[in-house]
Design an enzyme around this catalytic site. Sequence first.
Site, PDB file in Angstrom:
ATOM      1  N   LYS A  12       0.830  -1.218   0.000  1.00 54.91           N
ATOM      2  CA  LYS A  12       0.000   0.000   0.000  1.00 54.91           C
ATOM      3  C   LYS A  12       0.859   1.261   0.000  1.00 54.91           C
ATOM      4  CE  LYS A  12      -1.988  -0.938   3.923  1.00 54.91           C
ATOM      5  NZ  LYS A  12      -1.259  -2.195   4.248  1.00 54.91           N
ATOM      6  N   ARG A  26      -9.109   1.415   9.554  1.00 55.64           N
ATOM      7  CA  ARG A  26      -8.684   0.047   9.840  1.00 55.64           C
ATOM      8  C   ARG A  26      -9.720  -0.735  10.648  1.00 55.64           C
ATOM      9  NH1 ARG A  26      -2.826   0.841   9.269  1.00 55.64           N
ATOM     10  NH2 ARG A  26      -1.721  -1.092   9.545  1.00 55.64           N
ATOM     11  N   ARG A  47      11.604  -6.087   4.239  1.00 51.55           N
ATOM     12  CA  ARG A  47      11.358  -4.637   4.138  1.00 51.55           C
ATOM     13  C   ARG A  47      12.448  -3.846   4.842  1.00 51.55           C
ATOM     14  NH1 ARG A  47       5.590  -1.954   5.360  1.00 51.55           N
ATOM     15  NH2 ARG A  47       5.800  -2.807   7.464  1.00 51.55           N
ATOM     16  N   ARG A  66      11.955  -1.997  10.592  1.00 54.26           N
ATOM     17  CA  ARG A  66      10.937  -1.553  11.551  1.00 54.26           C
ATOM     18  C   ARG A  66      10.827  -2.549  12.699  1.00 54.26           C
ATOM     19  NH1 ARG A  66       5.561   0.171   8.374  1.00 54.26           N
ATOM     20  NH2 ARG A  66       4.623  -0.993  10.087  1.00 54.26           N
ATOM     21  N   ARG A  85      -0.174  -8.874  13.575  1.00 51.48           N
ATOM     22  CA  ARG A  85      -0.754  -7.787  12.747  1.00 51.48           C
ATOM     23  C   ARG A  85      -1.669  -8.363  11.679  1.00 51.48           C
ATOM     24  NH1 ARG A  85       4.597  -5.528  10.912  1.00 51.48           N
ATOM     25  NH2 ARG A  85       3.464  -4.166   9.489  1.00 51.48           N
TER      26      ARG A  85
END
Length: 218
Positions: free
Chosen positions: A16, A91, A127, A159, A170
């Site tokens: 996204k 969300r 990532r 992260r 998550r």
Amino acid sequence: MEKIYLIFLGPPGSGKGTQAQMLSAKAKLPIISTGELLRHEQEKNTNKGKMIKEIIVKGKLVSNKIVEAIINKRLTAKDANKGMIFDGFPRNKNQLRHLTGKLGKNNVYAILVDVSDKEVKRRLGGRRMCACGATYHLKYNPPQKSGICDLCRGKLFIRNDDRPKVIADRLKLYHQQSEPLIDYWLKSKRLIKINGGQNISRVRKDIEKKIRNLGIKL
Ligand code: ADP
Ligand code: ADP
Ligand code: ZN
């Protein structure tokens, strides 16, 4: 001129943010990324910042009250006069209600980046982030120089919520609270579904094509 609002939906790690940034440049619309804004907030050494940090590192959702205040503030900023791209909001059902109350129904579309859980884990596992907001992947979207941001030369980092245990939590939360919102956009005929399993440039082309089909100039 009527404002245009484009809302990215999809699991964490679906791409996204990557797509929102490219679309933002193309459509000349600013982005509201709640994740990004919350990460800035957590860096402040305030009680609120510390509280946000604790929630993010566990992969839980920050309270609607905090997130909605961020949204309200961002929506009244000067650059919001043409519309906005949303990344990471809404969300859950309450956030959806908040947003539709603010925006109404005109020119609001949701772009679902559809990706399997297995692929999400591959993507989040590799990532790498820059403090400037740029996102890379070790294999799928590497920076020109290892560990360094192409845009600002900043040092890339992992992260602290991109760890296997937190990723699993998550994803679970996504399926429980965020995925059910897709139905709302489908029923109101405002859903643009994209096969997010393709490479970055193919996903980008599909998104741009479908947006043009709505009569939105890019
Ligand atoms: P990802 O891009 O991997 O989905 P984000 O950057 O969007 O992650 O969000 C990171 C974290 O920030 C989330 O796990 C959550 O703790 C918090 N967050 C972001 N957006 C929201 C939101 N709309 N409501 C509550 N918490 C949020
Ligand atoms: P989200 O904002 O949904 O959490 P990101 O845009 O941060 O997702 O992308 C998650 C990771 O996957 C990043 O490392 C990014 O470089 C990579 N990525 C994004 N889109 C693709 C794609 N289409 N194919 C492969 N990797 C991708
Ligand atoms: Zn950077």
